[in-house]
Design a protein around this motif. Structure first.
Motif, mmCIF file in Angstrom:
data_model
loop_
_atom_site.group_PDB
_atom_site.id
_atom_site.type_symbol
_atom_site.label_atom_id
_atom_site.label_comp_id
_atom_site.label_asym_id
_atom_site.label_seq_id
_atom_site.Cartn_x
_atom_site.Cartn_y
_atom_site.Cartn_z
ATOM 1 N N GLY A 24 0.782 -1.290 -0.061
ATOM 2 C CA GLY A 24 0.051 0.131 -0.026
ATOM 3 C C GLY A 24 1.063 1.255 -0.020
ATOM 4 N N ILE A 25 0.425 2.119 -0.547
ATOM 5 C CA ILE A 25 1.077 3.548 -0.560
ATOM 6 C C ILE A 25 0.207 4.596 -0.490
ATOM 7 N N GLN A 26 0.360 5.752 0.426
ATOM 8 C CA GLN A 26 -0.342 6.946 0.797
ATOM 9 C C GLN A 26 -0.552 7.815 -0.312
ATOM 10 N N PRO A 27 -1.584 8.276 -0.461
ATOM 11 C CA PRO A 27 -1.918 9.253 -1.358
ATOM 12 C C PRO A 27 -1.683 10.701 -1.163
ATOM 13 N N ARG A 30 2.865 13.804 -3.674
ATOM 14 C CA ARG A 30 4.078 14.428 -4.079
ATOM 15 C C ARG A 30 5.019 13.151 -3.663
ATOM 16 N N LYS A 31 5.221 12.037 -4.523
ATOM 17 C CA LYS A 31 6.049 10.897 -4.226
ATOM 18 C C LYS A 31 7.223 11.446 -4.637
ATOM 19 N N HIS A 32 8.380 10.834 -3.650
ATOM 20 C CA HIS A 32 9.770 11.440 -3.832
ATOM 21 C C HIS A 32 10.726 10.000 -4.243
ATOM 22 N N LEU A 33 11.973 10.414 -4.623
ATOM 23 C CA LEU A 33 12.845 9.221 -4.982
ATOM 24 C C LEU A 33 12.923 8.237 -3.968
ATOM 25 N N GLY A 34 12.859 8.479 -2.698
ATOM 26 C CA GLY A 34 12.890 7.560 -1.788
ATOM 27 C C GLY A 34 11.585 6.664 -1.961
ATOM 28 N N ASN A 35 10.473 7.055 -1.947
ATOM 29 C CA ASN A 35 9.220 6.115 -2.543
ATOM 30 C C ASN A 35 9.541 5.261 -3.590
ATOM 31 N N GLY A 38 12.472 2.796 -2.801
ATOM 32 C CA GLY A 38 12.382 1.987 -1.791
ATOM 33 C C GLY A 38 11.085 0.948 -2.158
ATOM 34 N N ALA A 39 10.034 1.493 -2.823
ATOM 35 C CA ALA A 39 8.741 0.800 -2.952
ATOM 36 C C ALA A 39 8.106 0.873 -4.294
ATOM 37 N N ILE A 40 8.082 1.670 -4.907
ATOM 38 C CA ILE A 40 7.155 1.851 -6.279
ATOM 39 C C ILE A 40 8.009 1.012 -7.335
ATOM 40 N N PRO A 160 6.392 -5.789 -0.045
ATOM 41 C CA PRO A 160 7.308 -4.979 -0.390
ATOM 42 C C PRO A 160 7.241 -3.492 0.126
ATOM 43 N N VAL A 161 8.146 -3.140 1.136
ATOM 44 C CA VAL A 161 8.070 -1.733 1.523
ATOM 45 C C VAL A 161 9.539 -1.212 1.612
ATOM 46 N N GLY A 162 9.792 -0.087 2.077
ATOM 47 C CA GLY A 162 10.881 0.649 2.423
ATOM 48 C C GLY A 162 11.316 0.352 3.983
ATOM 49 N N ASP A 163 12.452 0.739 4.024
ATOM 50 C CA ASP A 163 13.123 0.208 5.542
ATOM 51 C C ASP A 163 12.156 0.817 6.711
ATOM 52 N N ASP A 164 11.662 1.897 6.733
ATOM 53 C CA ASP A 164 10.876 2.370 7.570
ATOM 54 C C ASP A 164 9.301 1.977 7.887
ATOM 55 N N GLN A 165 9.288 0.894 7.093
ATOM 56 C CA GLN A 165 8.008 -0.100 7.592
ATOM 57 C C GLN A 165 8.190 -1.300 8.243
ATOM 58 N N VAL A 197 19.407 -2.662 -1.598
ATOM 59 C CA VAL A 197 20.182 -1.239 -1.947
ATOM 60 C C VAL A 197 18.773 -0.381 -2.240
ATOM 61 N N GLY A 198 18.789 0.686 -1.366
ATOM 62 C CA GLY A 198 17.796 1.677 -1.579
ATOM 63 C C GLY A 198 16.654 1.641 -0.758
ATOM 64 N N ALA A 199 16.902 0.777 0.251
ATOM 65 C CA ALA A 199 15.681 0.844 1.117
ATOM 66 C C ALA A 199 15.273 1.984 1.987
ATOM 67 N N ARG A 200 16.633 2.743 2.322
ATOM 68 C CA ARG A 200 16.412 3.928 3.039
ATOM 69 C C ARG A 200 17.206 5.031 2.270
ATOM 70 N N ILE A 201 16.432 5.653 1.245
ATOM 71 C CA ILE A 201 17.076 7.139 0.787
ATOM 72 C C ILE A 201 17.115 8.109 1.764
ATOM 73 N N MET A 202 18.251 8.798 1.598
ATOM 74 C CA MET A 202 18.342 9.963 2.544
ATOM 75 C C MET A 202 18.180 11.228 1.990
ATOM 76 N N SER A 209 19.010 11.969 7.921
ATOM 77 C CA SER A 209 17.743 11.713 7.912
ATOM 78 C C SER A 209 17.180 11.128 6.483
ATOM 79 N N LYS A 210 15.887 10.432 6.838
ATOM 80 C CA LYS A 210 15.280 9.835 5.550
ATOM 81 C C LYS A 210 14.828 10.764 4.707
ATOM 82 N N MET A 211 14.617 10.616 3.443
ATOM 83 C CA MET A 211 14.137 11.635 2.695
ATOM 84 C C MET A 211 12.407 11.329 2.849
ATOM 85 N N SER A 212 11.813 12.569 3.135
ATOM 86 C CA SER A 212 10.501 12.363 3.370
ATOM 87 C C SER A 212 9.533 13.385 2.868
HETATM 88 P P1 AMP Z 1 4.159 6.290 1.700
HETATM 89 O O1 AMP Z 1 4.406 7.621 0.775
HETATM 90 O O2 AMP Z 1 4.598 6.945 3.415
HETATM 91 O O3 AMP Z 1 3.048 5.305 1.764
HETATM 92 O O4 AMP Z 1 5.456 5.283 1.625
HETATM 93 C C1 AMP Z 1 5.519 4.506 0.444
HETATM 94 C C2 AMP Z 1 6.633 3.650 0.493
HETATM 95 O O5 AMP Z 1 7.873 4.318 0.477
HETATM 96 C C3 AMP Z 1 6.782 2.865 1.740
HETATM 97 O O6 AMP Z 1 7.095 1.487 1.240
HETATM 98 C C4 AMP Z 1 7.991 3.262 2.446
HETATM 99 O O7 AMP Z 1 8.657 2.321 3.251
HETATM 100 C C5 AMP Z 1 8.783 3.645 1.172
HETATM 101 N N1 AMP Z 1 9.684 5.117 1.658
HETATM 102 C C6 AMP Z 1 9.378 6.163 2.337
HETATM 103 N N2 AMP Z 1 10.429 7.151 2.486
HETATM 104 C C7 AMP Z 1 11.547 5.985 1.742
HETATM 105 C C8 AMP Z 1 12.874 6.485 1.855
HETATM 106 N N3 AMP Z 1 13.354 7.743 2.157
HETATM 107 N N4 AMP Z 1 13.696 5.581 1.192
HETATM 108 C C9 AMP Z 1 13.077 4.351 1.014
HETATM 109 N N5 AMP Z 1 12.010 4.002 0.965
HETATM 110 C C10 AMP Z 1 11.052 4.752 1.450
#
Ligand code: AMP
Ligand code: TRP
Length: 347
Positions: A24-27, A30-35, A38-40, A160-165, A197-202, A209-212
């Motif tokens: 799942g992904i939040q609506p 503004r999805k970023h490179l980390g999303n 790490g996920a998409i 499949p998720v990024g490290d923060d999940q 590689v890429g589970a936690r993009i900063m 701190s993680k990209m958010s």
């Molecule tokens: P969200 O937009 O919060 O629903 O996050 C969508 C997905 O992106 C989740 O699986 C997160 O774990 C992943 N994600 C969010 N921020 C990062 C990041 N900085 N690096 C890698 N994955 C991330």
């Protein structure tokens, strides 16, 4: 007929059944490179590996302050980004969480086997509740239960998720285990899939701190829909270190982050990047990272521009997905309800 009290095991994964993947992904729009990294990226790959189910979690979005009109707009943004990235409704089930009421019902049912103390320990709850200026909603506290319901309603094997999940997936495993222990084998205990590689993009400006979307710096956050110029500027001003070697290591968070980013964007191992840029200056390296990311994201941005305006088509795609999702979730819910003692017993 089985003897009273004896539970026939439900066949959770018959031989030859395909791997089922759920995420799942939040609506937020503004999805970023980390999303993306790490996920998409993993969502798209998942379609080749198994039966993939992806949902936009609008019910999760109401756990913090939000505007209903905005929510709808951002949902379309997110749907168009995922489709542009290669999530293909012909090869996966792609839907909007709130369209499938089973998620909400299962959330309540699972709350009976969720420890309050476990929810209290969730890092994300602690972080997000500390940031709320007004109401800290009960929804924010319950967020991980809804997330567990999302996955368990499909008996998915992999998430499949990024490290923060990581902690949230650990909790849903615990919930599934406790349910099975209490009511008999009913739910699949899923595994996370976190990329090596890429589970936690900063954040480019603050590589510790993680990209958010919330909390990060604007200049340090690369958005999937950023124009090439903006991407170049952001990488040019990325914070590095006082050394001069392009390699990963302690004290080199900024460079390590850039190495991970370029290696994913180019589809090569980080070691290869370190070899290629041995002796190169940081300036040239940053420029190369920017160019790789621009090439990586350009097709997504272009495709997004084509898809986003047609909201009726997005709605149509989501409706088809919701119907397929409901067909699976409603059967799981029927099992869960029966096991928990609701409705008439089934023979
Ligand atoms: P969200 O937009 O919060 O629903 O996050 C969508 C997905 O992106 C989740 O699986 C997160 O774990 C992943 N994600 C969010 N921020 C990062 C990041 N900085 N690096 C890698 N994955 C991330
Ligand atoms: N909590 C996840 C995030 O912020 C989104 C999410 C909701 C999710 N439900 C899920 C992820 C189910 C995986 C599976 O990124």
């Amino acid at each position: 007929m089985s003897a009273p009290g004896v539970r026939l095991p439900i066949d959770l994964r018959p031989v030859n059944e395909r791997l089922r993947i759920f995420s799942g992904i939040q609506p937020t729009g503004r999805k970023h490179l980390g999303n993306y990294i790490g996920a998409i990226r993993q969502y798209v790959e998942g379609q080749d590996r198994g039966e993939a189910i992806y949902c936009i979690v609008d019910l999760h979005a109401i756990s913090v302050a939000y505007d209903p009109v905005e929510l709808r707009e951002r949902l379309y943004d997110t749907a168009a980004i995922l489709l542009a990235a290669g999530v293909d409704p012909e090869r996966c089930i792609f839907f909007r969480q709130s369209d499938v009421r089973e998620h909400t019902e299962l959330t309540w049912l699972l709350s009976a086997v969720t420890a309050h103390g476990d929810l209290n320990r969730m890092h994300q709850f602690k972080e997000k509740s500390a940031k709320q200026r007004e109401l800290v909603s009960a929804a924010l506290f319950f967020y991980p239960v809804l997330m567990a319901a999302d996955v368990l309603a499909y008996r998915a094997h992999e998430v499949p998720v990024g490290d923060d999940q990581r902690q949230h997936v650990e909790l849903m495993r615990e919930i599934a285990r406790r349910f099975n222990e209490r009511f008999g084998e009913t739910l699949v205990v899923p595994e996370h899939r976190i990329p090596p590689v890429g589970a936690r993009i900063m954040d480019l400006q603050d590589p510790t701190s993680k990209m958010s979307t919330t909390g990060g710096s604007e200049q340090g956050t690369v958005y999937v829909l950023d124009e090439p110029d903006a991407i170049l500027k952001k990488f040019r001003s990325a914070v590095t270190d006082s050394g001069r070697e392009v390699r990963r290591g302690p004290g080199k968070e900024g460079i390590s982050n850039l190495i991970e980013i370029i290696s994913v964007a180019r589809g090569v191992d980080p070691e290869e990047i370190e070899r290629e840029f041995e002796g190169a200056g940081y300036g040239d390296f940053k420029k190369a990272v920017a160019e790789a990311v621009i090439d990586y994201l350009a097709p997504v941005r272009e495709r997004y521009a084509e898809l986003r305006p047609d909201e009726a088509e997005l709605e149509r795609v989501l409706a088809v997905g919701a119907e397929k999702a409901r067909a699976i979730a409603s059967e799981v819910l029927a099992d869960v309800r029966e096991r928990m003692g609701f409705g008439p017993a089934r023979g």
